[in-house]
Write a protein that holds these residues in place. Structure first.
Motif, PDB file in Angstrom:
ATOM      1  N   MET A  38      55.351  53.529  56.873  1.00  0.00           N
ATOM      2  CA  MET A  38      54.460  52.453  56.421  1.00  0.00           C
ATOM      3  C   MET A  38      55.196  51.124  56.436  1.00  0.00           C
ATOM      4  O   MET A  38      56.396  51.077  56.225  1.00  0.00           O
ATOM      5  CB  MET A  38      54.042  52.720  54.971  1.00  0.00           C
ATOM      6  N   LYS A  39      54.415  50.087  56.630  1.00  0.00           N
ATOM      7  CA  LYS A  39      54.965  48.748  56.499  1.00  0.00           C
ATOM      8  C   LYS A  39      54.498  48.211  55.140  1.00  0.00           C
ATOM      9  O   LYS A  39      53.299  47.988  54.933  1.00  0.00           O
ATOM     10  CB  LYS A  39      54.437  47.882  57.650  1.00  0.00           C
ATOM     11  N   ILE A  40      55.445  48.078  54.235  1.00  0.00           N
ATOM     12  CA  ILE A  40      55.133  47.630  52.879  1.00  0.00           C
ATOM     13  C   ILE A  40      55.537  46.159  52.759  1.00  0.00           C
ATOM     14  O   ILE A  40      56.687  45.810  52.985  1.00  0.00           O
ATOM     15  CB  ILE A  40      55.917  48.471  51.842  1.00  0.00           C
ATOM     16  N   ILE A  41      54.578  45.327  52.416  1.00  0.00           N
ATOM     17  CA  ILE A  41      54.869  43.894  52.248  1.00  0.00           C
ATOM     18  C   ILE A  41      54.930  43.582  50.755  1.00  0.00           C
ATOM     19  O   ILE A  41      54.052  44.008  49.992  1.00  0.00           O
ATOM     20  CB  ILE A  41      53.754  43.028  52.890  1.00  0.00           C
ATOM     21  N   VAL A  42      55.965  42.866  50.345  1.00  0.00           N
ATOM     22  CA  VAL A  42      55.992  42.370  48.963  1.00  0.00           C
ATOM     23  C   VAL A  42      56.083  40.841  48.997  1.00  0.00           C
ATOM     24  O   VAL A  42      56.861  40.270  49.752  1.00  0.00           O
ATOM     25  CB  VAL A  42      57.156  42.978  48.136  1.00  0.00           C
ATOM     26  N   LEU A  43      55.241  40.199  48.194  1.00  0.00           N
ATOM     27  CA  LEU A  43      55.205  38.739  48.181  1.00  0.00           C
ATOM     28  C   LEU A  43      56.082  38.209  47.049  1.00  0.00           C
ATOM     29  O   LEU A  43      56.208  38.846  46.008  1.00  0.00           O
ATOM     30  CB  LEU A  43      53.776  38.241  47.981  1.00  0.00           C
ATOM     31  N   LEU A  44      56.636  37.058  47.281  1.00  0.00           N
ATOM     32  CA  LEU A  44      57.577  36.510  46.301  1.00  0.00           C
ATOM     33  C   LEU A  44      57.413  35.001  46.199  1.00  0.00           C
ATOM     34  O   LEU A  44      57.235  34.313  47.198  1.00  0.00           O
ATOM     35  CB  LEU A  44      58.983  36.862  46.789  1.00  0.00           C
ATOM     36  N   LYS A  45      57.448  34.503  44.970  1.00  0.00           N
ATOM     37  CA  LYS A  45      57.450  33.056  44.747  1.00  0.00           C
ATOM     38  C   LYS A  45      58.629  32.697  43.848  1.00  0.00           C
ATOM     39  O   LYS A  45      58.976  33.459  42.945  1.00  0.00           O
ATOM     40  CB  LYS A  45      56.140  32.613  44.085  1.00  0.00           C
ATOM     41  N   ARG A  46      59.202  31.554  44.136  1.00  0.00           N
ATOM     42  CA  ARG A  46      60.315  31.048  43.322  1.00  0.00           C
ATOM     43  C   ARG A  46      59.721  30.130  42.263  1.00  0.00           C
ATOM     44  O   ARG A  46      58.992  29.191  42.590  1.00  0.00           O
ATOM     45  CB  ARG A  46      61.258  30.274  44.241  1.00  0.00           C
TER      46      ARG A  46
END
Lengths: 327, 263
Positions: free
Chosen positions: B1-9
């Motif tokens: 699977m391609k797992i995407i995790v989003l991140l903000k600073r």
């Protein structure tokens, strides 16, 4: 685009949310003097019978949409209903509660109709014909005021307990049942059931009175003492992050920047020192009472009333005193 | 699977936030920036899913943010993410949720995805909009404020709990979906020392808007900030004291009833 408003009449647990009357009041502000009208939409089981509760509140129409497929909440099912109403009636504004449902649904529909959304507003007013909203940012460490731009539908989610609810004003409201237009294949994520919080206590985001405990509570069992005080008001029990991290209280009642942001009429902080991240979650409470052994605790800088003392002594006395007072 | 995790600073939760001199935003000097705490739950859930699948699935961090966000991205890589895409473009200064969602959608589509995790909201603007707008743009279902996540064995659906007023809503969703994560879902791991060493060698693919095929900044012109306001100054705290605690408590109760009118 005119100045008409659509109010989302959220139904939860077979009841219309309290915030709906606050939204009607905000809608009256937005349409005031512009010739715009306000409609409401109620979706889900009980919509038709609950419509009567806001009939005669200055609304033009109440759309009721009941469908087996909409008995439980789904973002996509409810979004389809809202988007079709907006397409037909070209609403300038859509008001919804800043609730779990409103915060989930609003941006999805705003994206679908290429609108704009202001989340979690605590004030709505008109200035020179333009809508101005005030909303907290940085978890309530600051506020910002904004206005929409361009000719598009503006979604506003309003935080409960901030705007005086609309009163019954007479006038005729047409109740308009409406087919949902929703098919099973539109709904890919669907609520199957709701499991109530253990203990069945009121939720911190909805209660008028919150009694919160911090690390100084020493152990979970001592929260019973806070419940007794909260019960006098039908209130909720909250906790600081320190208390939750120490395992004294469950995460759903955590108040603060990484927990819930609350806005009750009365907030009683027991043994809470007042870390900045806790203050962010409760500083807009109307009246704050602090009970803490440490006279230098930062909570006293935000509190309106304080007692410097041992919470294990003060809280039971306060419960007893208020109980007597209420009799 | 391609797992995407989003991140903000974002600024640290402990940071004192002040309005800048021009009144156009916040003062950033002296403010410590961190990974948005809610995004940490998303990163952890992505890593847990990869470990459970143990089939060569990959966790890719996707972040739209300034140059300085690299540090937060490295932290996520040190926690265990495999690689990262950093959309970094001077045209993206102070973007609104529609802009960010469009940019993230392009970046995610270029990567491919089977599931996307992120935090329930960023603790700076507190809008909680990007994930739902992004779901609409990618035409996938969304589940917000997740506190439990269980992927089906065939990875085509999942069961979740999400936090609502007074309880938890049980949700079933098809996959792919975007899941915004709330506290309670998991305990985010700390970056280990070997993790930090390894992270230095992991790839961060920097992309400009042009790299994503975006000519004009999308989604602009929707709102304008009129002003930033500090919190109203709290009044002085009235400390109620007496020789005997019981008398102080009695006086407090009286004040709450007669002065504050909350009893």
């Amino acid at each position: 685009m005119g100045n008409d408003v659509l109010v989302f009449g959220e139904i939860r647990g077979g009841e219309l949310k309290k915030v709906v009357r606050e939204l009607i009041s905000a809608a009256a502000t937005a349409t005031g003097g512009t010739g715009g009208a306000t409609d409401a939409v109620l979706i889900g089981a009980g919509a038709a019978s609950l419509a009567g509760k806001i009939k005669g509140f200055g609304l033009r129409k109440i759309f009721t949409v009941e469908d087996e497929l909409l008995a439980n909440y789904s973002t996509e099912g409810y979004a389809a209903v809202l988007a079709s109403l907006i397409a037909e009636n070209k609403y300038r504004y859509v008001f919804m509660g800043a609730t779990a449902m409103g915060r989930d649904l609003g941006p999805r529909v705003a994206a679908r109709v290429d609108g704009v959304m202001f989340s979690d507003c605590v004030e709505v007013r008109m200035e020179g014909g333009s809508l101005v909203v005030r909303r907290p940012v940085y978890s309530g460490k600051l506020f910002v005021e904004l206005s929409p731009e361009g000719d598009r539908t503006v979604f506003v989610s309003v935080r409960p307990n901030n705007i005086a609810p609309a009163a019954e004003s007479g006038g005729s409201t047409e109740i308009s049942p409406r087919p949902s237009g929703v098919t099973r294949d539109m709904i890919r994520a669907m609520a199957t059931e709701i499991v109530p919080l253990a203990g069945g206590r009121p939720d911190v985001t909805e209660a008028d009175v919150i009694v919160s405990g911090g690390r100084a509570m020493k152990e979970g069992a001592n929260f019973r003492m806070l419940e007794e005080l909260a019960d006098l008001f039908g209130g909720a029990v909250g906790a600081s992050r320190a208390a939750v991290d120490a395992g004294f209280a469950a995460q759903p009642i955590q108040v603060g920047q990484t927990g819930k942001v609350v806005n009750p009429k009365l907030y009683i902080a027991c043994g809470i020192s007042g870390a900045i991240q806790h203050l962010a979650g409760m500083r807009t409470s109307k009246v704050i009472v602090a009970i803490n052994k440490d006279p230098n605790a930062p909570i006293f800088e935000k509190a309106h009333y304080g007692i410097v003392g041992d919470l294990f002594e003060v809280v039971p006395l306060l419960t007893k005193e208020i109980k007597t007072m209420m009799q | 699977m391609k797992i995407i995790v989003l991140l903000k600073r974002v600024p640290d939760t402990e940071a004192k936030i002040l309005i800048n001199q021009e009144g156009t935003g916040i003062r950033e000097d002296g403010v410590k920036f961190v990974i948005n705490p809610h995004d940490e739950y998303g990163i952890e859930e992505g890593l847990k899913l990869r470990e459970k699948l143990a089939d060569g699935s990959k966790v890719t961090v996707v972040c739209a943010g300034p140059e300085e966000a690299t540090e937060a991205i490295r932290t996520a890589l040190a926690m265990g993410a495999d690689d990262a895409v950093h959309v970094c473009d001077p045209k993206l200064a102070d973007p609104n949720p529609f802009t960010v969602s469009e940019v993230l959608a392009k970046a995610i589509q270029a990567e491919g995805f089977d599931v996307i995790f992120c935090g329930k909201q960023a603790i700076d603007d507190d809008l909680a909009q990007v994930q739902s707008i992004l779901a609409e743009k990618l035409d996938i279902p969304q589940v917000n404020n997740a506190t439990a996540f269980e992927m089906a064995a065939d990875c085509r659906s999942a069961k979740l709990s999400r936090r609502i007023e007074g309880g938890d809503e049980k949700i079933e969703t098809s996959m792919p979906a975007i899941i915004s994560c709330d506290k309670g879902l998991n305990e985010p791991r700390y970056a280990s020392l070997p993790g930090i060493m390894k992270a230095k060698k992991k790839e961060i693919r920097k992309k400009s808007l042009a790299d994503l095929g975006i000519a004009e900044v999308p989604g602009t012109g929707r709102s304008r900030v009129l002003k930033w306001l500090p919190l109203p100054k709290g009044g002085e705290c009235r400390i109620v004291a007496a020789e005997e605690t019981v008398d102080a408590v009695r006086e407090l109760a009286r004040l709450l009833r007669e002065e504050a009118k909350v009893i």
